[in-house]
Structures are given as structure tokens and as C-alpha cells.
Motif scaffolding. Structure first.
Motif, PDB file in Angstrom:
ATOM      1  N   GLY A 175       0.782  -1.225   0.000  1.00 38.03           N
ATOM      2  CA  GLY A 175       0.000   0.000   0.000  1.00 38.03           C
ATOM      3  C   GLY A 175       0.814   1.275   0.000  1.00 38.03           C
ATOM      4  O   GLY A 175       0.315   2.332   0.413  1.00 38.03           O
ATOM      5  N   PHE A 176       2.043   1.222  -0.485  1.00 38.83           N
ATOM      6  CA  PHE A 176       2.895   2.406  -0.514  1.00 38.83           C
ATOM      7  C   PHE A 176       2.821   3.100  -1.874  1.00 38.83           C
ATOM      8  O   PHE A 176       2.622   2.467  -2.913  1.00 38.83           O
ATOM      9  CB  PHE A 176       4.355   2.035  -0.252  1.00 38.83           C
ATOM     10  N   GLU A 177       3.005   4.393  -1.839  1.00 34.26           N
ATOM     11  CA  GLU A 177       3.403   5.158  -3.004  1.00 34.26           C
ATOM     12  C   GLU A 177       4.830   5.627  -2.776  1.00 34.26           C
ATOM     13  O   GLU A 177       5.263   5.802  -1.635  1.00 34.26           O
ATOM     14  CB  GLU A 177       2.467   6.353  -3.214  1.00 34.26           C
ATOM     15  N   TRP A 178       5.575   5.818  -3.875  1.00 35.25           N
ATOM     16  CA  TRP A 178       6.981   6.156  -3.749  1.00 35.25           C
ATOM     17  C   TRP A 178       7.455   6.840  -5.025  1.00 35.25           C
ATOM     18  O   TRP A 178       6.785   6.836  -6.056  1.00 35.25           O
ATOM     19  CB  TRP A 178       7.817   4.905  -3.487  1.00 35.25           C
ATOM     20  N   GLU A 179       8.614   7.416  -4.931  1.00 32.09           N
ATOM     21  CA  GLU A 179       9.282   7.993  -6.092  1.00 32.09           C
ATOM     22  C   GLU A 179      10.418   7.066  -6.485  1.00 32.09           C
ATOM     23  O   GLU A 179      11.136   6.567  -5.611  1.00 32.09           O
ATOM     24  CB  GLU A 179       9.820   9.381  -5.750  1.00 32.09           C
ATOM     25  N   ASP A 180      10.569   6.817  -7.769  1.00 29.53           N
ATOM     26  CA  ASP A 180      11.736   6.046  -8.193  1.00 29.53           C
ATOM     27  C   ASP A 180      12.336   6.648  -9.456  1.00 29.53           C
ATOM     28  O   ASP A 180      11.750   7.534 -10.084  1.00 29.53           O
ATOM     29  CB  ASP A 180      11.431   4.558  -8.350  1.00 29.53           C
ATOM     30  N   PHE A 181      13.513   6.135  -9.795  1.00 35.00           N
ATOM     31  CA  PHE A 181      14.274   6.705 -10.909  1.00 35.00           C
ATOM     32  C   PHE A 181      15.245   5.650 -11.412  1.00 35.00           C
ATOM     33  O   PHE A 181      15.805   4.872 -10.633  1.00 35.00           O
ATOM     34  CB  PHE A 181      15.054   7.927 -10.417  1.00 35.00           C
ATOM     35  N   PHE A 182      15.417   5.585 -12.721  1.00 29.36           N
ATOM     36  CA  PHE A 182      16.505   4.806 -13.317  1.00 29.36           C
ATOM     37  C   PHE A 182      16.714   5.306 -14.731  1.00 29.36           C
ATOM     38  O   PHE A 182      15.871   6.022 -15.290  1.00 29.36           O
ATOM     39  CB  PHE A 182      16.208   3.293 -13.304  1.00 29.36           C
ATOM     40  N   VAL A 183      17.850   4.942 -15.304  1.00 29.56           N
ATOM     41  CA  VAL A 183      18.222   5.376 -16.648  1.00 29.56           C
ATOM     42  C   VAL A 183      18.424   4.127 -17.495  1.00 29.56           C
ATOM     43  O   VAL A 183      19.243   3.268 -17.158  1.00 29.56           O
ATOM     44  CB  VAL A 183      19.507   6.229 -16.627  1.00 29.56           C
ATOM     45  N   GLU A 184      17.673   4.015 -18.583  1.00 30.18           N
ATOM     46  CA  GLU A 184      17.758   2.811 -19.406  1.00 30.18           C
ATOM     47  C   GLU A 184      19.056   2.724 -20.185  1.00 30.18           C
ATOM     48  O   GLU A 184      19.606   1.635 -20.368  1.00 30.18           O
ATOM     49  CB  GLU A 184      16.570   2.753 -20.367  1.00 30.18           C
ATOM     50  N   GLU A 185      19.556   3.837 -20.673  1.00 32.13           N
ATOM     51  CA  GLU A 185      20.777   3.830 -21.467  1.00 32.13           C
ATOM     52  C   GLU A 185      21.922   4.451 -20.672  1.00 32.13           C
ATOM     53  O   GLU A 185      21.747   5.483 -20.031  1.00 32.13           O
ATOM     54  CB  GLU A 185      20.584   4.622 -22.765  1.00 32.13           C
ATOM     55  N   PRO A 186      23.114   3.837 -20.690  1.00 34.50           N
ATOM     56  CA  PRO A 186      24.261   4.424 -19.996  1.00 34.50           C
ATOM     57  C   PRO A 186      24.707   5.720 -20.665  1.00 34.50           C
ATOM     58  O   PRO A 186      24.304   6.041 -21.785  1.00 34.50           O
ATOM     59  CB  PRO A 186      25.333   3.337 -20.120  1.00 34.50           C
ATOM     60  N   GLY A 187      25.542   6.441 -19.957  1.00 36.26           N
ATOM     61  CA  GLY A 187      26.100   7.660 -20.528  1.00 36.26           C
ATOM     62  C   GLY A 187      25.242   8.883 -20.315  1.00 36.26           C
ATOM     63  O   GLY A 187      25.374   9.880 -21.030  1.00 36.26           O
ATOM     64  N   CYS A 188      24.347   8.859 -19.314  1.00 35.85           N
ATOM     65  CA  CYS A 188      23.489  10.008 -19.065  1.00 35.85           C
ATOM     66  C   CYS A 188      24.258  11.078 -18.288  1.00 35.85           C
ATOM     67  O   CYS A 188      25.383  10.866 -17.831  1.00 35.85           O
ATOM     68  CB  CYS A 188      22.250   9.584 -18.294  1.00 35.85           C
ATOM     69  N   ASP A 189      23.639  12.206 -18.121  1.00 35.97           N
ATOM     70  CA  ASP A 189      24.223  13.321 -17.386  1.00 35.97           C
ATOM     71  C   ASP A 189      24.221  12.984 -15.892  1.00 35.97           C
ATOM     72  O   ASP A 189      23.162  12.856 -15.276  1.00 35.97           O
ATOM     73  CB  ASP A 189      23.410  14.587 -17.656  1.00 35.97           C
ATOM     74  N   LEU A 190      25.392  12.842 -15.301  1.00 40.17           N
ATOM     75  CA  LEU A 190      25.478  12.478 -13.889  1.00 40.17           C
ATOM     76  C   LEU A 190      24.982  13.591 -12.980  1.00 40.17           C
ATOM     77  O   LEU A 190      24.634  13.336 -11.820  1.00 40.17           O
ATOM     78  CB  LEU A 190      26.912  12.094 -13.525  1.00 40.17           C
ATOM     79  N   THR A 191      24.953  14.808 -13.480  1.00 34.91           N
ATOM     80  CA  THR A 191      24.394  15.903 -12.686  1.00 34.91           C
ATOM     81  C   THR A 191      22.921  15.644 -12.396  1.00 34.91           C
ATOM     82  O   THR A 191      22.435  15.879 -11.279  1.00 34.91           O
ATOM     83  CB  THR A 191      24.559  17.241 -13.422  1.00 34.91           C
ATOM     84  N   GLU A 192      22.186  15.136 -13.402  1.00 40.34           N
ATOM     85  CA  GLU A 192      20.776  14.799 -13.192  1.00 40.34           C
ATOM     86  C   GLU A 192      20.630  13.700 -12.149  1.00 40.34           C
ATOM     87  O   GLU A 192      19.752  13.757 -11.278  1.00 40.34           O
ATOM     88  CB  GLU A 192      20.132  14.352 -14.505  1.00 40.34           C
ATOM     89  N   VAL A 193      21.484  12.671 -12.228  1.00 38.84           N
ATOM     90  CA  VAL A 193      21.427  11.575 -11.266  1.00 38.84           C
ATOM     91  C   VAL A 193      21.681  12.104  -9.857  1.00 38.84           C
ATOM     92  O   VAL A 193      20.943  11.784  -8.907  1.00 38.84           O
ATOM     93  CB  VAL A 193      22.449  10.484 -11.633  1.00 38.84           C
ATOM     94  N   ARG A 194      22.723  12.916  -9.706  1.00 37.44           N
ATOM     95  CA  ARG A 194      23.046  13.465  -8.384  1.00 37.44           C
ATOM     96  C   ARG A 194      21.902  14.332  -7.856  1.00 37.44           C
ATOM     97  O   ARG A 194      21.534  14.248  -6.678  1.00 37.44           O
ATOM     98  CB  ARG A 194      24.335  14.286  -8.455  1.00 37.44           C
ATOM     99  N   ASP A 195      21.316  15.139  -8.731  1.00 40.40           N
ATOM    100  CA  ASP A 195      20.226  16.015  -8.300  1.00 40.40           C
ATOM    101  C   ASP A 195      18.990  15.215  -7.896  1.00 40.40           C
ATOM    102  O   ASP A 195      18.305  15.565  -6.918  1.00 40.40           O
ATOM    103  CB  ASP A 195      19.877  17.006  -9.412  1.00 40.40           C
ATOM    104  N   ARG A 196      18.692  14.143  -8.637  1.00 42.80           N
ATOM    105  CA  ARG A 196      17.534  13.312  -8.278  1.00 42.80           C
ATOM    106  C   ARG A 196      17.771  12.624  -6.951  1.00 42.80           C
ATOM    107  O   ARG A 196      16.854  12.523  -6.117  1.00 42.80           O
ATOM    108  CB  ARG A 196      17.254  12.284  -9.376  1.00 42.80           C
ATOM    109  N   LEU A 197      18.983  12.125  -6.736  1.00 38.81           N
ATOM    110  CA  LEU A 197      19.304  11.502  -5.453  1.00 38.81           C
ATOM    111  C   LEU A 197      19.173  12.517  -4.319  1.00 38.81           C
ATOM    112  O   LEU A 197      18.547  12.233  -3.280  1.00 38.81           O
ATOM    113  CB  LEU A 197      20.714  10.920  -5.484  1.00 38.81           C
ATOM    114  N   ALA A 198      19.747  13.704  -4.510  1.00 39.15           N
ATOM    115  CA  ALA A 198      19.668  14.739  -3.477  1.00 39.15           C
ATOM    116  C   ALA A 198      18.216  15.116  -3.193  1.00 39.15           C
ATOM    117  O   ALA A 198      17.828  15.313  -2.028  1.00 39.15           O
ATOM    118  CB  ALA A 198      20.471  15.966  -3.912  1.00 39.15           C
TER     119      ALA A 198
END
Length: 305
Positions: free
Chosen positions: A73-96
């Protein structure tokens, strides 16, 4: 049934337990592991004609985390990138951003790139999950359920493991789950029906006869060093614990399936002893017994799912 609690490689489950606990949700690891529905049947990881590598599961941890959250019964936020080589700034910002709400479950990671583990050089390509606590001054703070609380790594080093290039099953790189909110509390019968449905679907989609074929390969060709070590340190004891956790969950709703799982757990314990004794004939016989019980369990899962 006497339940087992101890050192078992349930990194995805324990990471989720830690994250949910920080949000104030009291969940037991063994119960959550049963809801993950990972420990049924078997799958071939490396199809070597003489010495195949077999894992005693038929699910994927990242999919199972989401399934588990949904059925509770949870709702949550998740994130992943299907293709490698994405902008790591986006990954860091989503984690933060996710960390602003609380700890975040992260994985799969490549254990061979988690350098705080003294055995990391021997663990290349082994999948892993951790609970990230914070991102401070360019360092990722985390609890690692493999026995390393309060660890930290430079972000640029952590993302090398998080990219998970060597992990075949991943849905993508940089997978994470956070921002957990419980919007409803399903009853035990509803959760049981969800678990049964997943068991049925995974058995129907999975390979049949893997355990029996593996037993025959061991009887004919013996064991490679890689097989021996994998079973000695990882797979048989994990399969035994998973079977016990499933048995406890099923006992209230389906005593027949619960009893089968308890018997399977006992045989996985014997398989560990056979492997240590390097008695391949005995191990093949024990695996044959597991295959017979798992076939019956599969029939019941398809019938009742």
C-alpha cells in the motif's frame, strides 16, 4: 517451524527495511523477503554445458522491490536510466531531491567497485543494494547491509558501481526508490493473494526442469571451483532461509505449500553439507529431492495463483 535469523545475503530486502524504518514503518525483514517472492524454482546464470551456474530463484530484486511496496500500500518515487552515458548531474540532483524526504534504496550496484569492502576485488559483477543516508560535500553516506554501516564514498566513485554495467538483470542504471508514503493498509488475505499471483506468473514465465538438470550435470561432471564457492558462501544457505521465510508467510493461508517450503529448506541445508564434503553423488541426490518438491510446489502455485 523454528525460524532462522542471522547472516543471509538479502541486501535488497534489508536496504528497504532500513529505509522504511527511518520513515516510521515497522516491517520485519523475513516478512518483507517473503513478499519479494524471489526464492522459488531456479534459473541458469551461465549455461556452461558441463558446469552451469544456477541460482535458486526466479525473480529480479529491482522488480521485486516495487512489487513489495505496491502490495503493502505504498506510493513512492523512483528513478533509473535505461541507457548508460546520461548526465550524472541529473542523477546526483535526483538523489539529493529524494534524500530530502529520507533515506533512499539504491541498486543494483556492482560490489566489485565498492572499495570500502575489503574483498571488493573478488566481487566484480556481483549485484548489491544499499540504503543511502545522505549526500554531503560530494560524498555518498550509506548503510551497507553486507556488514558495513556508516560507510561513505566519493560520488564519482559510487556512480561507477551504481551504473551496474556488469549486472545483467538491471532495469537500468542508477536505480533508486525513495519518498515512501503509505496510502492504504491492505489486509493479510489481500497480500497473500498478491503473493500467490506473483508466484504463479513467475513459475509460468520461468524455466522448468532447471534443478533436475543441474543435479544430473553435477552427477556426470562434478563441480567446478566456481560452483563450489558460490554454493559454499552464498546460494544454498540463502535458498534455505528464503524457503523458511516463505513457509512462515504461507502457513496461515496454505499449510500444504508451507510444509513443502519447510521441507525444501531442510534439503538446501543438506545440500550445503554435501557440497562441503565434496560428495557430488550425494549432492546430486539432494538436488533431485529439491527438484521433486519444487515441481509439486510449482503445480500448486499455478493451480492456486
Amino acid at each position: 517451524m523454528i525460524m532462522y535469523f542471522g547472516d543471509v545475503s538479502l541486501c535488497y530486502t534489508n536496504s528497504l527495511v532500513m529505509a522504511l524504518d527511518s520513515y516510521g514503518f515497522d516491517v520485519r525483514p523475513e516478512h518483507l523477503e517473503a513478499l519479494m517472492v524471489m526464492g522459488d524454482g531456479a534459473s541458469i546464470m551461465e549455461d556452461d554445458p558441463r558446469h552451469p551456474l544456477v541460482f535458486f530463484d526466479n525473480g529480479e530484486p529491482d522488480v521485486s522491490i516495487s512489487n513489495c511496496l505496491r502490495m503493502l500500500g505504498f506510493e513512492w518515487e523512483d528513478f533509473f536510466v535505461e541507457e548508460p552515458g546520461c548526465d550524472l548531474t541529473e542523477v546526483r540532483d535526483r538523489l539529493a531531491g529524494m534524500l530530502e524526504s529520507g533515506p533512499v534504496v539504491v541498486g543494483p550496484l556492482d560490489m566489485g567497485l565498492l572499495t570500502y569492502n575489503p574483498n571488493f576485488r573478488e566481487l566484480g559483477g556481483v549485484d548489491h543494494f544499499v540504503c543511502v543516508l545522505g549526500l554531503d560535500n560530494g560524498r555518498v553516506r550509506l548503510h551497507d547491509p553486507a556488514g558495513f554501516p556508516c560507510m561513505s564514498m566519493e560520488f564519482q566513485d559510487f556512480v561507477k558501481a551504481w551504473e551496474a554495467r556488469a549486472i545483467s538483470y538491471r532495469r537500468g542504471s542508477f536505480s533508486m526508490w525513495g519518498g515512501f508514503t503509505r496510502v492504504r493498509e491492505p489486509g493479510r488475505e489481500e497480500v497473500y493473494r498478491e503473493v500467490s499471483s506473483i508466484m504463479r506468473r513467475r513459475y509460468e514465465a520461468g524455466e522448468q526442469g532447471v534443478i533436475r538438470a543441474y543435479a544430473e550435470a553435477i552427477r556426470r561432471n562434478g563441480m567446478s571451483q566456481q560452483q563450489k564457492q558460490m554454493h559454499q558462501y552464498f546460494s544454498f544457505r540463502l535458498a534455505a532461509a528464503r524457503s523458511l521465510y516463505a513457509a512462515r508467510f504461507l502457513a496461515e493461508h496454505d499449510p500444504e505449500r508451507a510444509e513443502l517450503k519447510e521441507r525444501i529448506a531442510s534439503l538446501f541445508g543438506q545440500a550445503h553439507l554435501d557440497n562441503l564434503a565434496e560428495d557430488n553423488e550425494a549432492l546430486a541426490h539432494t538436488l533431485g529431492g529439491i527438484a521433486e518438491l519444487d515441481d509439486r510446489f510449482r503445480e500448486l502455485c499455478i493451480l492456486r495463483g
